[in-house]
Design a protein around this motif. Sequence first.
Motif, short mmCIF file in Angstrom:
data_model
loop_
_atom_site.label_atom_id
_atom_site.label_comp_id
_atom_site.label_asym_id
_atom_site.label_seq_id
_atom_site.Cartn_x
_atom_site.Cartn_y
_atom_site.Cartn_z
N ALA A 55 0.61 -1.55 -0.51
CA ALA A 55 -0.25 -0.18 -0.04
C ALA A 55 1.15 0.98 0.06
O ALA A 55 0.72 2.09 -0.93
N ALA A 56 2.24 1.41 0.87
CA ALA A 56 3.21 1.99 0.57
C ALA A 56 3.24 2.72 -0.47
O ALA A 56 3.42 3.41 -0.89
N ARG A 57 4.25 1.36 -1.26
CA ARG A 57 4.75 1.57 -2.65
C ARG A 57 3.64 1.70 -3.55
O ARG A 57 3.71 3.24 -4.65
N ARG A 58 2.03 1.94 -3.38
CA ARG A 58 1.37 2.29 -4.23
C ARG A 58 1.06 3.84 -4.31
O ARG A 58 1.14 4.63 -5.18
N ARG A 59 1.53 4.60 -2.86
CA ARG A 59 1.30 5.46 -2.81
C ARG A 59 2.54 6.60 -3.18
O ARG A 59 2.91 7.89 -2.66
N GLY A 60 3.70 5.82 -3.37
CA GLY A 60 4.92 6.11 -4.08
C GLY A 60 5.51 6.19 -2.40
O GLY A 60 7.23 7.26 -2.88
N LEU A 61 5.44 5.51 -1.73
CA LEU A 61 6.90 5.31 -0.33
C LEU A 61 7.48 4.35 -0.36
O LEU A 61 6.67 3.09 -1.09
N THR A 62 7.81 4.98 1.07
CA THR A 62 8.56 3.41 0.80
C THR A 62 8.75 2.41 2.57
O THR A 62 8.81 3.30 3.03
N MET A 63 8.29 2.10 3.12
CA MET A 63 7.52 1.57 4.33
C MET A 63 8.91 0.87 4.72
O MET A 63 9.88 0.55 4.20
N ARG A 64 9.45 2.00 5.55
CA ARG A 64 10.92 1.32 6.54
C ARG A 64 10.24 0.92 7.80
O ARG A 64 9.38 1.53 8.63
N LEU A 65 10.60 -0.03 8.12
CA LEU A 65 10.58 -1.51 9.48
C LEU A 65 11.61 -1.15 9.70
O LEU A 65 13.11 -1.51 9.93
N LEU A 66 11.79 -0.32 11.28
CA LEU A 66 12.69 -0.25 12.43
C LEU A 66 12.96 -1.20 12.70
O LEU A 66 11.81 -1.91 13.81
N GLY A 67 13.89 -1.88 13.71
CA GLY A 67 13.90 -2.90 14.07
C GLY A 67 12.66 -4.59 13.53
O GLY A 67 13.53 -5.58 14.72
N ALA A 68 13.13 -4.33 12.81
CA ALA A 68 12.20 -5.67 12.05
C ALA A 68 12.76 -7.29 11.43
O ALA A 68 12.63 -7.73 11.06
N ASP A 69 14.47 -6.72 11.79
CA ASP A 69 15.56 -7.86 12.10
C ASP A 69 14.55 -9.44 12.66
O ASP A 69 14.90 -9.97 12.60
N ARG A 70 13.93 -8.34 14.36
CA ARG A 70 13.59 -9.82 14.70
C ARG A 70 12.67 -10.59 14.10
O ARG A 70 11.72 -11.70 14.40
N LEU A 71 11.34 -10.43 12.71
CA LEU A 71 10.53 -10.93 12.62
C LEU A 71 11.20 -11.97 12.02
O LEU A 71 10.95 -13.43 10.95
N ASN A 72 12.94 -11.90 11.36
CA ASN A 72 13.72 -13.35 10.74
C ASN A 72 13.25 -14.82 11.81
O ASN A 72 13.20 -15.51 11.28
N ALA A 73 13.07 -14.41 12.94
CA ALA A 73 12.87 -15.40 13.88
C ALA A 73 11.05 -16.37 13.84
O ALA A 73 10.20 -15.29 13.28
N GLY A 74 10.68 -17.19 14.34
CA GLY A 74 9.77 -18.04 14.24
C GLY A 74 9.02 -17.53 12.90
O GLY A 74 9.95 -18.13 11.74
N ALA A 75 8.09 -17.49 13.48
CA ALA A 75 6.75 -17.40 11.93
C ALA A 75 7.66 -17.09 10.19
O ALA A 75 7.15 -17.51 9.38
#
Length: 93
Positions: A55-75
């Motif tokens: 959705a951000a891309r469609r608005r010409g934005l790039t979503m920036r996720l801070l601290g999202a390296d932890r999303l590599n774990a688990g699910a």
Amino acid sequence: GEALALGASLSIREVGERAAQLKALFAAGRAEVDARMLESVDTAGLQLLLAAAAAARRRGLTMRLLGADRLNAGAAGALGLNEHLAAAAEILP
């Protein structure tokens, strides 16, 4: 601008509220999301992040996720969603 803090949990219970907050964030021309406090995330939460990045891309934005390296774990790792997320958003430590 302020980053949107996701809090400790991004599960199906929080998805509705977070989706509305993300929509408002993008509408304001901002796309910084703070995942540094995130401890648990489920499939619904990950799907929300993927949809938000698109959705951000469609608005010409790039979503920036801070601290999202932890999303590599688990699910996320198990579902292979982190690669998709990394392709659609900017993952920051």
